[in-house]
Design a protein around this motif. Structure first.
Motif, mmCIF file in Angstrom:
data_model
loop_
_atom_site.group_PDB
_atom_site.id
_atom_site.type_symbol
_atom_site.label_atom_id
_atom_site.label_comp_id
_atom_site.label_asym_id
_atom_site.label_seq_id
_atom_site.Cartn_x
_atom_site.Cartn_y
_atom_site.Cartn_z
ATOM 1 N N VAL A 258 0.841 -1.202 0.000
ATOM 2 C CA VAL A 258 0.000 0.000 0.000
ATOM 3 C C VAL A 258 0.870 1.243 0.000
ATOM 4 O O VAL A 258 2.037 1.230 0.393
ATOM 5 N N SER A 259 0.294 2.340 -0.414
ATOM 6 C CA SER A 259 1.014 3.608 -0.429
ATOM 7 C C SER A 259 1.237 4.096 1.000
ATOM 8 O O SER A 259 0.310 4.116 1.810
ATOM 9 N N PRO A 260 2.447 4.524 1.340
ATOM 10 C CA PRO A 260 2.710 5.050 2.684
ATOM 11 C C PRO A 260 1.920 6.319 2.995
ATOM 12 O O PRO A 260 1.836 6.709 4.164
ATOM 13 N N ASP A 261 1.352 6.949 1.986
ATOM 14 C CA ASP A 261 0.534 8.143 2.235
ATOM 15 C C ASP A 261 -0.634 7.835 3.166
ATOM 16 O O ASP A 261 -1.152 8.734 3.840
ATOM 17 N N THR A 262 -1.045 6.575 3.208
ATOM 18 C CA THR A 262 -2.204 6.185 4.030
ATOM 19 C C THR A 262 -1.803 5.678 5.411
ATOM 20 O O THR A 262 -2.664 5.279 6.190
ATOM 21 N N LEU A 263 -0.492 5.722 5.701
ATOM 22 C CA LEU A 263 0.012 5.101 6.923
ATOM 23 C C LEU A 263 0.646 6.130 7.857
ATOM 24 O O LEU A 263 1.014 7.232 7.440
ATOM 25 N N ASN A 264 0.781 5.720 9.126
ATOM 26 C CA ASN A 264 1.486 6.536 10.111
ATOM 27 C C ASN A 264 2.958 6.150 10.071
ATOM 28 O O ASN A 264 3.361 5.127 10.622
ATOM 29 N N VAL A 265 3.757 6.970 9.394
ATOM 30 C CA VAL A 265 5.171 6.668 9.180
ATOM 31 C C VAL A 265 6.017 7.623 10.013
ATOM 32 O O VAL A 265 5.827 8.836 9.979
ATOM 33 N N ARG A 266 6.967 7.058 10.752
ATOM 34 C CA ARG A 266 7.832 7.861 11.608
ATOM 35 C C ARG A 266 9.265 7.350 11.500
ATOM 36 O O ARG A 266 9.499 6.168 11.224
ATOM 37 N N GLY A 267 10.237 8.229 11.730
ATOM 38 C CA GLY A 267 11.636 7.850 11.646
ATOM 39 C C GLY A 267 12.400 8.214 12.905
ATOM 40 O O GLY A 267 12.166 9.265 13.513
ATOM 41 N N LYS A 268 13.316 7.345 13.298
ATOM 42 C CA LYS A 268 14.135 7.570 14.496
ATOM 43 C C LYS A 268 15.225 8.593 14.195
ATOM 44 O O LYS A 268 15.992 8.447 13.239
ATOM 45 N N VAL A 269 15.301 9.613 15.057
ATOM 46 C CA VAL A 269 16.307 10.661 14.884
ATOM 47 C C VAL A 269 17.046 10.954 16.190
ATOM 48 O O VAL A 269 17.849 11.880 16.251
ATOM 49 N N GLN A 270 16.786 10.177 17.231
ATOM 50 C CA GLN A 270 17.368 10.474 18.540
ATOM 51 C C GLN A 270 17.735 9.181 19.259
ATOM 52 O O GLN A 270 16.947 8.228 19.279
ATOM 53 N N SER A 271 18.915 9.146 19.862
ATOM 54 C CA SER A 271 19.324 7.971 20.633
ATOM 55 C C SER A 271 18.838 8.038 22.070
ATOM 56 O O SER A 271 18.353 7.050 22.615
ATOM 57 N N TYR A 272 18.983 9.213 22.700
ATOM 58 C CA TYR A 272 18.676 9.334 24.116
ATOM 59 C C TYR A 272 17.713 10.486 24.377
ATOM 60 O O TYR A 272 17.928 11.603 23.905
ATOM 61 N N ALA A 273 16.680 10.191 25.161
ATOM 62 C CA ALA A 273 15.717 11.218 25.559
ATOM 63 C C ALA A 273 15.982 11.722 26.967
ATOM 64 O O ALA A 273 15.508 12.794 27.345
ATOM 65 N N PHE A 274 16.715 10.942 27.762
ATOM 66 C CA PHE A 274 17.009 11.350 29.135
ATOM 67 C C PHE A 274 18.480 11.042 29.402
ATOM 68 O O PHE A 274 18.898 9.883 29.347
ATOM 69 N N ILE A 275 19.260 12.070 29.677
ATOM 70 C CA ILE A 275 20.692 11.921 29.932
ATOM 71 C C ILE A 275 20.982 12.413 31.347
ATOM 72 O O ILE A 275 20.653 13.551 31.698
ATOM 73 N N ILE A 276 21.578 11.532 32.146
ATOM 74 C CA ILE A 276 21.928 11.868 33.526
ATOM 75 C C ILE A 276 23.422 11.634 33.692
ATOM 76 O O ILE A 276 23.904 10.525 33.460
ATOM 77 N N LYS A 277 24.154 12.665 34.078
ATOM 78 C CA LYS A 277 25.600 12.500 34.259
ATOM 79 C C LYS A 277 26.077 13.254 35.499
ATOM 80 O O LYS A 277 25.597 14.336 35.816
ATOM 81 N N ARG A 278 26.995 12.587 36.207
ATOM 82 C CA ARG A 278 27.585 13.138 37.434
ATOM 83 C C ARG A 278 26.507 13.650 38.386
ATOM 84 O O ARG A 278 26.589 14.745 38.927
#
Length: 727
Positions: A258-278
């Motif tokens: 089927v054509s992707p125009d009819t679908l919910n298409v998403r792409g990964k652009v991020q590795s981490y949403a929460f970064i905690i350091k020191r």
């Protein structure tokens, strides 16, 4: 008045400081005051306003941002807390919507041009498969079948770094620049660029810098399975996709074309949403992650609880990047550094890379459910969970299944591994086990009350080098475990305590306490008692007569020696009831092991992991909100006429309500006023009054937690039909 003033002053001094509460919502605004009626929009904005002891409540919805906490230190009684508000579903999102117009490329493949690169693609929240050869995906489990999803080089041709297959010539493309994912033996899998190939050739070469043939496959090129990614020409079936980082062109063959125009298409652009350091004393509670995850580094007292991580990590091979995968991490600098990380009641599923990396001292991984972990096995060796540098870890009540790497759980120093349900592991690499303790990790390591089963790998293993004068482990404790349909449970070293285990249905011998003749003193001080197995030996494959079990060995039940099968001794092992029969050889036939066995019924301990007559039946693994893991299992057949019904308690439930009958709909709709109601149980065993041959029964167990009744699913089983049994 003077005395009253003094009293008020003293009272004010002892009053605790009131913590602040902030609220964040997808429809909020950072110009608001952060109250529940006027919430902020961004989690980071709230985090920047917090002090020790404060709580940020996050309202339901999906959030795309990267929250960073650096040098943020709470206290034991006043942590920084980020929490989903009540029962609302909060998800930190690592993808962006692709709302572009699509055009046909060829056949059922569509294309569109993106403004930024992506390295994982989702259609209706399901991950598509990176274009590859041979094909393999999560949905039909073919990605876990290495005979199908990997190519095997021709035996008489090639060398390390060069593979021959006649099928390569049929691909009609130049593979130069593609990425080869190659298993060079045991737990060694590499992702390397193809450096030499031409269209129509039956071989290719790849960069071997930094790679080597593992000794188990050295010179055996035909055993070095591989698959290829990174070329548009490899996109040849539905649910596959490809992204060209040079042109930013995206290609997709969606389900049914089927054509992707009819679908919910998403792409990964991020590795981490929460970064905690020191940082220290920070809690994340009820926060889910989709196509992203968290990264904790050089911190301590960090707790992640009640969270779901779906597709948290994925390689960047689609971008031509063969570097280390960004995986879920909770790391300090060194093994001996205090960490006190906690991962509790979390779910992790569908990863490229391990479920989590964790090290440091004093950690807890408890009541987690992990599955479909690591389909490429390219991240730092072959471990689903590498806890080798996690000292004094408690790994409790976890369920893990469907994994690719050779090792499922690689233990650290003085780990306590208990009440876990581990299965279906190690599909894509050879060697390995589900629980592995190496030489340095064996002293005072505890492996107890686990089920390890249905795997091509070993169930539990204490390992060391098989060379003279090599150091070997000692003083490990392995008891009350059940292993079935595995490669074996296997113990090298010395001065171990191996007792009250059950092992059967192994590919090799069931229970092996190694009598390796190369290493002097091997297991001569090991104590092996109260175990039951069909095949008990000092060698992996040879019988006990040729390889006697070394050390102190007594009060064990050995099926080969006795000419019996374990099934003659147990209630119904094929339906997960591993308790001894009343008239079995096991009851009161064991021996007390000083300072090891503190509880038993009758005159002496029973042989095996369960005591006859116990009020509870221990069932390992992740506790869901509902009662779960019925025994007999769902849709079981040939259940014994004298069966008890048993279940795993709902998470944090105190009692359970049981319903039982022969009408599915009646059991489903029954209430506590129904005749099908069997009462409240503080234990997890219900004994039906009578069962009939050949009949199907239905039952339901509701969990009661803090006066809240959590309705259970309806389970069914069929009783063995003996009406036509000539015996």
């Amino acid at each position: 008045m003077k005395h009253l003033f003094a009293l008020l002053v003293n009272f004010a001094v002892v009053l605790p400081a009131f913590a602040s509460q902030y609220f964040v919502a997808t429809n909020g605004n950072d110009d608001n005051d952060g109250s529940i009626d006027s919430p902020f929009k961004h989690i980071q904005y709230a985090a920047d306003k917090m002090d020790a002891g404060d709580v940020t409540y996050i309202r339901g919805g999906n959030y795309f941002e990267q929250v960073t906490l650096s040098g943020v230190n709470g206290e034991e009684e006043k942590p920084y807390t980020f929490k989903a508000y009540q029962d609302e579903k909060v998800t930190l999102e690592g993808t962006i919507a692709i709302n572009n117009q699509w055009t046909k490329y060829q056949g059922d493949i569509y294309q569109t041009k993106l403004e930024q690169p992506i390295w994982q693609l989702f259609v209706n929240d399901k991950s598509m498969t990176s274009a590859r050869w041979p094909n393999g995906n999560w949905y039909d489990r073919s990605v876990w079948d290495k005979k199908q999803s990997m190519m095997w080089p021709e035996k008489s041709k090639g060398k390390f770094g060069t593979h021959y297959n006649k099928e390569l010539a049929e691909l009609e493309t130049d593979l130069t620049g593609a990425i080869a994912i190659v298993n060079s033996g045991s737990f060694k899998t590499y992702q390397k660029k193809v450096t030499e190939h031409k269209k129509g050739q039956d071989h290719f070469s790849y960069d071997t810098k930094g790679a080597n043939e593992h000794f188990s496959y050295k010179g055996k090129i035909h055993r070095q399975g591989y698959f290829l990614e990174g070329k548009l020409a490899l996109l040849d079936e539905e649910n596959e996709w490809f992204f060209d980082p040079e042109t930013n062109q995206l290609y997709l063959w969606a389900e049914n074309g089927v054509s992707p125009d009819t679908l919910n298409v998403r792409g990964k652009v991020q590795s981490y949403a929460f970064i905690i350091k020191r940082s220290s004393h920070i809690n994340l509670e009820g926060i889910n992650f989709f196509a992203t995850t968290f990264d904790v580094s050089r911190s301590s007292f960090i707790k992640v609880a009640d969270s779901e991580l779906m597709y948290p990590s994925y390689s960047k091979r689609m971008l031509g990047d063969a570097s280390t995968i960004d995986v879920t991490k909770m790391l300090v600098k060194k093994e001996h550094d205090l960490a006190n990380y906690q991962l509790q009641n979390c779910k992790i599923a569908y990863t490229d890379g391990p479920a989590i990396e964790m090290n440091g001292t004093g950690n807890l991984v408890e009541n987690c459910y992990m599955h479909d972990i690591d389909y490429s096995c390219t991240h730092k060796g072959g471990f689903t969970l590498n806890m080798m540098n996690a000292k004094e870890l408690v790994f409790r009540r976890n369920t893990i299944h469907t994994t690719g790497c050779s090792e499922l759980f690689k233990a650290g120093v003085r780990n306590r591994i208990e009440l876990n349900d581990l299965s279906d592991s190690g599909h894509l690499q050879n060697d390995g086990s589900m629980v592995q303790l190496s030489v340095k990790q064996q002293p005072n390591g505890i492996v107890r009350y686990n089920w390890v089963h249905d795997s091509v790998k070993q169930g539990i293993r204490f390992d060391n080098k098989n060379t003279p004068n090599a150091p070997y482990g000692n003083n490990g404790h392995v008891f009350n475990n059940v292993a079935w349909n595995t490669d074996r449970i296997y113990f090298k070293g010395d001065n171990h305590f191996v007792f009250n285990n059950l092992s059967f249905g192994s590919h090799l011998n069931d229970l092996i306490v190694s009598s390796n003749k190369v290493i002097q003193g091997h297991n001569l001080k090991t104590i092996t008692r109260n175990n039951i197995s069909n095949k008990f030996s000092g060698n992996r494959t040879k019988p006990r007569k040729k390889y006697p079990v070394p050390g102190i060995v007594d009060h064990n039940w050995d099926g080969v020696t006795l000419g019996k099968d374990v099934r003659t001794q147990l209630r119904d092992p094929d339906n997960l009831d591993f308790r001894p029969k009343a008239d079995s050889d096991l009851v009161d036939a064991g021996v007390v092991i000083k300072d090891k066995i503190n509880y038993f019924l009758g005159k002496a301990p029973d042989i095996g992991p369960y005591e006859f007559g116990a009020e509870d039946y221990w069932i390992p693994g992740h506790q869901a909100e509902k009662a779960s893991k019925p025994v007999p299992p769902l849709a079981a057949v040939k259940v014994k006429l004298d069966a008890d019904l048993m279940w795993l308690f709902g998470y944090q439930a105190s009692i359970h309500q049981v319903y039982f009958g022969d009408d599915e709909n009646a059991v489903k709709s029954a209430t506590s006023t129904s005749a099908l109601y069997q009462g409240e149980f503080s234990h997890n065993i219900f004994t039906p009054k009578s069962l009939e041959n050949g009949k199907t029964y239905y039952w339901r167990v509701d969990a009661v937690r803090a006066d809240k009744v959590i309705k259970g699913d309806v389970w069914q089983f069929s009783v063995e039909d003996k009406t036509n049994n000539s015996e």
